[in-house]
Design an enzyme around this catalytic site. Structure first.
Site, PDB file in Angstrom:
ATOM      1  N   HIS A   1      -0.650   3.468   4.791  1.00  0.00           N
ATOM      2  CA  HIS A   1      -1.499   2.485   5.611  1.00  0.00           C
ATOM      3  C   HIS A   1      -0.489   1.193   5.171  1.00  0.00           C
ATOM      4  CE1 HIS A   1      -4.277   5.281   7.051  1.00  0.00           C
ATOM      5  NE2 HIS A   1      -4.504   5.783   5.920  1.00  0.00           N
TER       6      HIS A   1
ATOM      7  N   TYR B   1      -9.448   5.175  -3.881  1.00  0.00           N
ATOM      8  CA  TYR B   1      -9.488   3.739  -3.201  1.00  0.00           C
ATOM      9  C   TYR B   1     -10.058   2.498  -4.130  1.00  0.00           C
ATOM     10  CZ  TYR B   1      -8.511   5.781   1.549  1.00  0.00           C
ATOM     11  OH  TYR B   1      -7.883   6.156   2.718  1.00  0.00           O
TER      12      TYR B   1
ATOM     13  N   ASN C   1     -10.124   7.363  10.384  1.00  0.00           N
ATOM     14  CA  ASN C   1      -8.580   7.283  11.267  1.00  0.00           C
ATOM     15  C   ASN C   1      -8.846   7.388  12.630  1.00  0.00           C
ATOM     16  OD1 ASN C   1      -6.913   7.440   8.839  1.00  0.00           O
ATOM     17  ND2 ASN C   1      -7.129   9.499   8.659  1.00  0.00           N
TER      18      ASN C   1
ATOM     19  N   ARG D   1       0.872  -1.116   0.067  1.00  0.00           N
ATOM     20  CA  ARG D   1      -0.020   0.090  -0.014  1.00  0.00           C
ATOM     21  C   ARG D   1       1.128   1.418  -0.103  1.00  0.00           C
ATOM     22  NH1 ARG D   1      -2.827  -3.735   3.190  1.00  0.00           N
ATOM     23  NH2 ARG D   1      -5.377  -3.589   3.028  1.00  0.00           N
TER      24      ARG D   1
END
Length: 740
Positions: A89, A377, A162, A86
């Site tokens: 993250h 995403y 988050n 990634r």
């Protein structure tokens, strides 16, 4: 509320055995055993997996042969084990669990997952750091990812959040820049998993919208004690809608841990990064494995669309919070994690989240950060996992999936029939109607001009940063000053740290002056933006202790070290261990060796670890029982360091009998008081609890009463553990008097 929480927890636990997602993944799980022989990937049993086939004799080794498919397959699979990491993250840990409502939100949404109180919805949660690589440490100062995948009856719903409710940027267009600035600098590829460098702070100064967020990151929120003890926020503004077509509502999503919100201290976080870089992921696994399931209250902050413009901030601005005084959080459910992953790669690493994954009754706002995330995403999974990433077991829904999507690399699903398009002559796979559960887009009216522009309210960047600073406790302010001092000390470009001090003036002159001294910048004497002096609830971590949330004090899952040596008092050791364990604490015995250690009365105990194998940083508290062992322990520098380090990190320390002398030797500084002789008095001095003996408190036969001012040793000691840290010790300057 407490009663509802308890009942919800019971229902969630009861539902574990019938978890839909566990059943869905069941056929994919393999159980290796000594009775199952080793095979190739094409199913042929292998007789030798250690030596490559070659043209050899008993006297001489010959050339390896390419015809050895077992050998070639083994090496080929090893060479291709890794998938792209990634971009952000990358380092994370995950677990499965369940979500249960105890109050329906049917007044604002038609989403079944938020209205049907009879449901138990399976979930997968992944926690992560943001900046570091997969091999970085858990305890670095960073934002933590808190991503939740709800496997609902209507499809997957992802909250990709988050542990901090705001973000550095307002528009997704800036995301590559903020991440490039935070990642290792491109010429030297350093520093790893840190924001303490020129580029990060250069970006923060040049983007005033980041001011609020960097204050959160520099607070204790940036170094959580545990994934289980941090909040989760959806960050972005979503919408809730009903099928009746009436007013929609804007919404923010909240997860609040029932264990309270707690953090490490900075020296502890630094040391843990080297001593146990897997601290957080091991902590999560251990708690679930021991049956102390982490839980979070799930809340929604709701704003009717008719009220959208009545605030002095734009509710679509991801760099702003919605103050709870204006829009209170309404807690309607509970999330519980109760099952560890069976295999890290196939479940945690291949888990993929997407902010665009919503279910009927939940929609998007015009939040410009969310709009870009909805694209990003989805796009990032294509390069990491391939076009069929949603067919992977951890990502696939538990509800039926049917469409005309076909083919692509690693397609798993087999769809029968001759028709793969719509409309078609047989009316195969028709679109669903809203009354059949089809997703209905809200008919939002838009009147605007096409231009690169934010609303006027987006341009105010300092008010909420001031609100955050003003709402901090004295110790939290001290830690923010220290954090900024550390970060800017690692910036070697004077332009960077001097400009950052001027930015801090926009928050608080007091803050800027304190940091200037540490950073080596000229001390400012005035500010262009006067602090408004306002405060708000829900910003300080102390607003989220169990007691502040109306929940009982607890030491459940707290890590306690009992330090012993040959000649320890076995009766005290057993009494303390039993009482703390009964209250849910995880108690470990630490000795000079892992071979059995003998008590003064002849019983032997095998320690879990030895003094050099572990450190005080890995525990929430330590206890020293009485006994002859103290004389030898007082001569061991590492044991003294254990006590001093725990003292310096503001942790609860307990000692009885001769053990008091050891603690006194390690921490005998001005202001500390210890029990004396056989008086029987229990002394609680800055969270250091000492007594002549354990005594016979009610807690040994019943539940410990963890209340302030407890008169028995065990209850006074347990109460101090439940408080996480004694920060008065630091505020009064005692920790700075001890070398640790």
């Amino acid at each position: 509320m407490q009663k509802a929480l308890g009942r919800a927890g019971e229902l969630v636990t009861e539902a574990m055995a019938s978890n839909q997602k566990s059943a869905d993944m069941g056929p994919e799980i393999r159980e290796p055993s000594s009775s199952v022989p080793l095979t190739s990937d094409f199913g042929v049993k292998s007789t030798n997996h250690d030596i490559w086939l070659s043209a050899s004799t008993g006297e001489r080794k010959g050339p390896a042969l390419l015809e050895d498919n077992f050998g070639r397959e083994k090496i080929m699979k090893f060479d291709h084990e890794r998938i792209p990491e990634r971009v952000v993250h990358a380092r994370g840990a995950g677990a499965f669990g369940t979500f249960k409502l105890y109050e329906s939100a049917a007044d604002v949404t038609s989403a079944g997952v938020l209205t049907d109180t009879s449901r138990t919805t399976p979930v997968f949660v992944r926690f992560s750091t943001v900046l570091g690589s997969r091999g970085s440490a858990d305890t670095v100062r960073d934002v933590r990812g808190f991503a939740v995948k709800f496997y609902t009856e209507e499809g997957n719903w992802d909250i990709v959040g988050n542990d901090i409710p705001v973000f550095f940027i307002q528009d997704a267009m800036k995301f590559p820049d903020v991440i490039h600035a935070g990642k290792p600098e491109p010429d030297k590829e350093v520093p790893q998993a840190q924001s303490a460098h020129n580029n990060f702070w250069d970006f923060q100064f040049l983007h005033t919208e980041a001011t609020h967020m960097f204050m959160w990151a520099m607070s204790d929120r940036g170094i959580p004690r545990s994934y289980r003890m941090m909040q989760g926020f959806g960050v972005n503004t979503y919408t809730l809608t009903k099928n009746d077509g009436f007013e929609r509502h804007f919404v923010k999503f909240h997860f609040t841990p029932t264990l309270g919100v707690h953090s490490l201290v900075w020296d502890e976080a630094l040391k843990l990064a080297g001593q146990d870089p897997d601290f957080h992921r091991k902590d999560l696994y251990t708690a679930i494995d021991m049956g102390v399931y982490p839980t979070w209250k799930f809340g929604i902050q709701v704003c009717p669309e008719s009220r959208q413009d009545e605030f002095d901030f734009d509710i679509l601005d991801a760099a702003k919070v919605w103050p709870e005084e204006l829009l209170p959080v309404r807690y309607i459910g509970e999330l519980q994690l109760n099952k560890n992953v069976d295999e890290y790669f196939t479940q945690t690493e291949q888990a993929a989240f997407c902010t665009a994954h919503v279910v009927p009754g939940i929609g998007f706002s015009d939040d410009p950060l969310l709009q870009g995330r909805n694209f990003s995403y989805f796009d990032t999974q294509l390069s990491r996992l391939g076009v069929n990433w949603q067919e992977l077991p951890v990502n696939r829904p538990v509800c039926p999936v049917m469409n005309n999507h076909r083919d692509g690399q690693l397609r798993h699903k087999i769809t029968r029939g001759s028709i793969n398009y719509w409309p078609n002559r047989k009316s195969v796979v028709p679109p669903a109607k809203p009354e059949q559960g089809g997703y209905l887009d809200y008919p939002e009216k838009v009147v605007a001009m096409k231009q690169r522009l934010h609303s006027v309210k987006f341009s105010e960047h300092f008010s909420q940063a001031q609100l955050f600073w003003n709402s901090m406790s004295k110790i939290e302010k001290s830690h923010i000053i220290a954090a900024l001092g550390f970060e800017l000390d690692h910036c070697d470009d004077s332009v960077v740290y001097e400009r950052m001090v001027t930015r801090l003036c926009d928050i608080s002159l007091e803050l800027a002056q304190a940091v200037a001294e540490k950073a080596g910048s000229p001390t400012p004497t005035k500010t262009a933006n006067e602090n408004h002096g306002l405060t708000a609830k829900g910003l300080s971590q102390f607003d989220f202790s169990p007691e502040a949330m109306g929940l009982p004090a607890t030491i459940a899952s707290r890590m306690i070290a009992i330090i012993i040596g040959d000649g320890f008092n076995f009766a005290e050791y057993e009494a303390v261990k039993a009482a703390l364990s009964a209250a849910g604490a995880f108690v470990f015995t630490i000795g000079p060796k892992r071979q059995p250690v003998k008590s003064s009365t002849g019983q032997s105990v095998a320690p879990d670890h030895h003094f050099e194998g572990m450190r005080s940083t890995m525990f929430d508290s330590l206890y020293l029982p009485s006994g002859e062992h103290v004389a030898s322990l007082m001569k061991q520098g590492r044991v003294i360091h254990w006590v001093r380090e725990a003292f310096g990190h503001c942790k609860a320390i307990g000692a009885t009998g001769e053990g008091v002398a050891l603690v006194k030797m390690a921490c005998e500084i001005e202001g500390m008081i210890f029990s004396a002789g056989d008086s029987g008095e229990v002394v609680d001095s800055y969270g250091v609890v000492t007594a002549a003996g354990v005594g016979t408190p009610t807690g040994i036969t019943g539940a410990l009463k963890m209340v302030k001012g407890a008169k028995t040793f065990l209850e006074a000691y347990a109460f101090n553990i439940s408080q996480h840290r004694n920060f008065k010790r630091e505020l009064d300057g005692l920790t700075s008097m001890v070398a640790y």
